[in-house]
Design a protein around this motif. Structure first.
Motif, PDB file in Angstrom:
ATOM      1  N   ILE A 166     -34.466  66.994  -1.221  1.00  0.00           N
ATOM      2  CA  ILE A 166     -33.671  65.770  -1.007  1.00  0.00           C
ATOM      3  C   ILE A 166     -33.596  65.460   0.483  1.00  0.00           C
ATOM      4  O   ILE A 166     -33.852  64.332   0.915  1.00  0.00           O
ATOM      5  N   ASP A 167     -33.250  66.477   1.274  1.00  0.00           N
ATOM      6  CA  ASP A 167     -33.153  66.254   2.726  1.00  0.00           C
ATOM      7  C   ASP A 167     -34.511  65.895   3.321  1.00  0.00           C
ATOM      8  O   ASP A 167     -34.593  65.022   4.201  1.00  0.00           O
ATOM      9  N   SER A 168     -35.573  66.532   2.853  1.00  0.00           N
ATOM     10  CA  SER A 168     -36.911  66.219   3.385  1.00  0.00           C
ATOM     11  C   SER A 168     -37.248  64.751   3.152  1.00  0.00           C
ATOM     12  O   SER A 168     -37.764  64.066   4.043  1.00  0.00           O
ATOM     13  N   ASN A 169     -36.945  64.258   1.957  1.00  0.00           N
ATOM     14  CA  ASN A 169     -37.238  62.863   1.618  1.00  0.00           C
ATOM     15  C   ASN A 169     -36.402  61.901   2.465  1.00  0.00           C
ATOM     16  O   ASN A 169     -36.937  60.984   3.102  1.00  0.00           O
ATOM     17  N   ILE A 170     -35.084  62.137   2.493  1.00  0.00           N
ATOM     18  CA  ILE A 170     -34.189  61.216   3.205  1.00  0.00           C
ATOM     19  C   ILE A 170     -34.389  61.315   4.718  1.00  0.00           C
ATOM     20  O   ILE A 170     -34.410  60.291   5.417  1.00  0.00           O
ATOM     21  N   ASP A 171     -34.568  62.531   5.238  1.00  0.00           N
ATOM     22  CA  ASP A 171     -34.815  62.691   6.675  1.00  0.00           C
ATOM     23  C   ASP A 171     -36.084  61.933   7.087  1.00  0.00           C
ATOM     24  O   ASP A 171     -36.143  61.351   8.173  1.00  0.00           O
ATOM     25  N   LYS A 212     -37.242  59.213   5.735  1.00  0.00           N
ATOM     26  CA  LYS A 212     -36.902  57.777   5.768  1.00  0.00           C
ATOM     27  C   LYS A 212     -36.126  57.437   7.057  1.00  0.00           C
ATOM     28  O   LYS A 212     -36.344  56.400   7.687  1.00  0.00           O
ATOM     29  N   ILE A 213     -35.215  58.347   7.422  1.00  0.00           N
ATOM     30  CA  ILE A 213     -34.424  58.122   8.650  1.00  0.00           C
ATOM     31  C   ILE A 213     -35.325  58.174   9.883  1.00  0.00           C
ATOM     32  O   ILE A 213     -35.228  57.326  10.776  1.00  0.00           O
ATOM     33  N   ASP A 214     -36.208  59.158   9.923  1.00  0.00           N
ATOM     34  CA  ASP A 214     -37.144  59.272  11.061  1.00  0.00           C
ATOM     35  C   ASP A 214     -38.011  58.026  11.189  1.00  0.00           C
ATOM     36  O   ASP A 214     -38.263  57.542  12.300  1.00  0.00           O
ATOM     37  N   ASP A 215     -38.459  57.494  10.060  1.00  0.00           N
ATOM     38  CA  ASP A 215     -39.273  56.263  10.079  1.00  0.00           C
ATOM     39  C   ASP A 215     -38.472  55.098  10.664  1.00  0.00           C
ATOM     40  O   ASP A 215     -38.986  54.327  11.471  1.00  0.00           O
ATOM     41  N   ALA A 216     -37.198  55.012  10.244  1.00  0.00           N
ATOM     42  CA  ALA A 216     -36.341  53.924  10.746  1.00  0.00           C
ATOM     43  C   ALA A 216     -36.112  54.075  12.252  1.00  0.00           C
ATOM     44  O   ALA A 216     -36.149  53.088  13.004  1.00  0.00           O
ATOM     45  N   LEU A 217     -35.903  55.299  12.716  1.00  0.00           N
ATOM     46  CA  LEU A 217     -35.669  55.540  14.148  1.00  0.00           C
ATOM     47  C   LEU A 217     -36.929  55.267  14.966  1.00  0.00           C
ATOM     48  O   LEU A 217     -36.853  54.696  16.062  1.00  0.00           O
ATOM     49  N   LYS A 218     -38.086  55.636  14.414  1.00  0.00           N
ATOM     50  CA  LYS A 218     -39.351  55.381  15.124  1.00  0.00           C
ATOM     51  C   LYS A 218     -39.633  53.905  15.236  1.00  0.00           C
ATOM     52  O   LYS A 218     -40.217  53.430  16.211  1.00  0.00           O
ATOM     53  N   ALA A 277     -26.275  60.667  11.675  1.00  0.00           N
ATOM     54  CA  ALA A 277     -25.151  61.378  11.037  1.00  0.00           C
ATOM     55  C   ALA A 277     -25.480  61.824   9.617  1.00  0.00           C
ATOM     56  O   ALA A 277     -24.835  62.716   9.065  1.00  0.00           O
ATOM     57  N   VAL A 278     -26.501  61.202   9.036  1.00  0.00           N
ATOM     58  CA  VAL A 278     -26.862  61.497   7.647  1.00  0.00           C
ATOM     59  C   VAL A 278     -27.929  62.599   7.562  1.00  0.00           C
ATOM     60  O   VAL A 278     -28.028  63.311   6.568  1.00  0.00           O
ATOM     61  N   LYS A 279     -28.689  62.772   8.639  1.00  0.00           N
ATOM     62  CA  LYS A 279     -29.830  63.702   8.622  1.00  0.00           C
ATOM     63  C   LYS A 279     -29.420  65.132   8.264  1.00  0.00           C
ATOM     64  O   LYS A 279     -28.483  65.681   8.828  1.00  0.00           O
ATOM     65  N   GLY A 280     -30.135  65.698   7.303  1.00  0.00           N
ATOM     66  CA  GLY A 280     -29.910  67.095   6.941  1.00  0.00           C
ATOM     67  C   GLY A 280     -28.597  67.373   6.244  1.00  0.00           C
ATOM     68  O   GLY A 280     -28.196  68.526   6.097  1.00  0.00           O
ATOM     69  N   LYS A 281     -27.906  66.314   5.800  1.00  0.00           N
ATOM     70  CA  LYS A 281     -26.568  66.507   5.224  1.00  0.00           C
ATOM     71  C   LYS A 281     -26.464  66.105   3.748  1.00  0.00           C
ATOM     72  O   LYS A 281     -25.500  66.448   3.079  1.00  0.00           O
ATOM     73  N   VAL A 282     -27.439  65.337   3.271  1.00  0.00           N
ATOM     74  CA  VAL A 282     -27.279  64.725   1.941  1.00  0.00           C
ATOM     75  C   VAL A 282     -27.356  65.752   0.817  1.00  0.00           C
ATOM     76  O   VAL A 282     -26.558  65.724  -0.119  1.00  0.00           O
ATOM     77  N   ALA A 283     -28.287  66.679   0.893  1.00  0.00           N
ATOM     78  CA  ALA A 283     -28.476  67.630  -0.218  1.00  0.00           C
ATOM     79  C   ALA A 283     -27.216  68.458  -0.472  1.00  0.00           C
ATOM     80  O   ALA A 283     -26.796  68.626  -1.622  1.00  0.00           O
TER      81      ALA A 283
END
Length: 381
Positions: free
Chosen positions: A208-213, A215-221, A235-241
């Protein structure tokens, strides 16, 4: 002597199982040592684990040759290898099963991943695996798909232990819990004993974290125009799972307080424990034991690959945390809907389930292919 934190975890009501099984592990005595001295009280396996264990390992050659002489097709040779490993592991874990009154000491084996969307085929294979392996402490793994859950309900009603796998969303866990309950109710209505049946619900984490992280990295890039937006994403990175798992545990508590569950408990039913799966940390920036430390708590199981077992024995920070920061967990999941974050968690969970089945089908097919090659090589000309 250094503290083995795996043994400490047991004091908090959580069982540590190992996500690995090979013939070497059984024959070398290492599994026996892990069970007797390291606090390991169950084993989970899957097609990817067996592919790694069998492909290119000469330890299986004699049994493959025996299968060839018996004229067995490749699939039956595969089963003969795997069923032997499962039986041997069950025998090593039998003392744990007996001492815990059937709470622990299980070895899980998955039905073929190619039938994940076929209810009847799943029921048929679960029955056959259970009968042919012939051990009270074997647990049949069935994916928590729309087709898998009716199979779970049916085989539970027949007295077969089940590990429901590939659960990602809280809703999928809730549906799994009720499938287990319906299976027990059906069995109880037939006047049969429900006190000897066990089940776990395997709730996946790191994927779950790999998938969402990602997506977040893509948005930041892609570039973020406001500092507030960047802060919300980070704030969401690595926290969802972990947040998702804590919410699932709250649902577990509600379910076991329900009248329907209490009626079954009065007849001796065992709770279906949440099992934390996919617990090796994929991102080197995170703690290698974060999926252990943050989810220790009563009536749960954590299944760890060997590297995480070693890391946890060495430096897990043991405390009951499965119910800590629960309000923050709900807020974090809610914050995914914020337009600045814009992550559709339901879509993520659907993606992960499709991916998860694929991650079992591919190694299964690859193993069949490598076995075909080995059969050809070992067959007498």
């Amino acid at each position: 002597m250094a503290t083995n934190h795996l043994l400490e975890i047991k004091e908090y009501g959580q069982s540590i199982w190992m996500d690995n099984l090979t013939r070497d592990l059984v024959q070398s005595g290492e599994l026996k040592n892990l069970v007797e001295n390291q606090g390991i009280c169950g084993i989970t396996s899957n097609p990817a684990i067996f592919e790694k264990a069998i492909a290119g390992n000469a330890i299986y050659d004699a049994d493959i040759e025996a299968g060839i002489r018996a004229g067995l097709p490749t699939y039956k040779i595969y089963e003969s290898l795997v069923f032997k490993d499962i039986r041997d592991a069950c025998d090593i874990l039998r003392p744990v099963y007996d001492a815990s009154g059937g709470l622990d000491g299980y070895v899980s084996i998955e039905v073929p991943p190619t039938i994940a969307h076929d209810t009847q085929a799943t029921i048929n294979e679960a029955r056959r695996y259970y009968q042919e392996i012939g051990r009270d402490n074997v647990m049949i793994k069935i994916p928590g798909t729309d087709a898998g859950l009716p199979a779970v309900e049916q085989v539970i009603s027949e007295g077969i232990n089940v590990n429901v796998t590939l659960l990602f969303s809280v809703q999928s866990y809730i549906e799994t819990a009720w499938a287990y309950i319906r299976g027990l109710e059906k069995r109880a209505a037939e006047g049969k004993d429900i006190s000897k049946i066990s089940s776990v619900a395997s709730f996946f984490l790191s994927r779950i974290d790999s998938n969402i992280d990602g997506k977040i990295d893509d948005a930041l890039k892609a570039g973020v125009d406001r500092i507030e937006k960047e802060a919300k994403l980070r704030a969401v990175k690595g926290k969802v799972a972990i947040a998702n798992a804590k919410i699932a545990y709250q649902e577990y508590k509600k379910i076991i307080q329900s009248d329907r569950w209490q009626a079954l408990a009065a007849k001796g039913a065992n709770v279906q424990r949440l099992l934390w799966a996919s617990t090796s940390t994929k991102d080197p920036n995170y703690s290698d034991v974060m999926y252990v430390d943050e989810l220790i708590g009563p009536e749960t199981v954590n299944t760890l690959p060997p590297n995480t077992i070693d890391a946890c024995a060495d430096h897990c920070d043991v405390a009951n945390r499965v119910e800590s920061n629960v309000e923050e967990a709900y807020k974090l999941i809610e914050n995914l809907k914020d337009p600045d974050v814009a992550i559709d968690i339901d879509q993520v969970m659907d993606e992960l389930l499709v991916e998860g089945i694929d991650k079992f089908i591919k190694p299964f097919e690859s193993l069949m292919q490598s076995l075909e090659e080995k059969v050809a090589k070992l067959s007498p000309v």
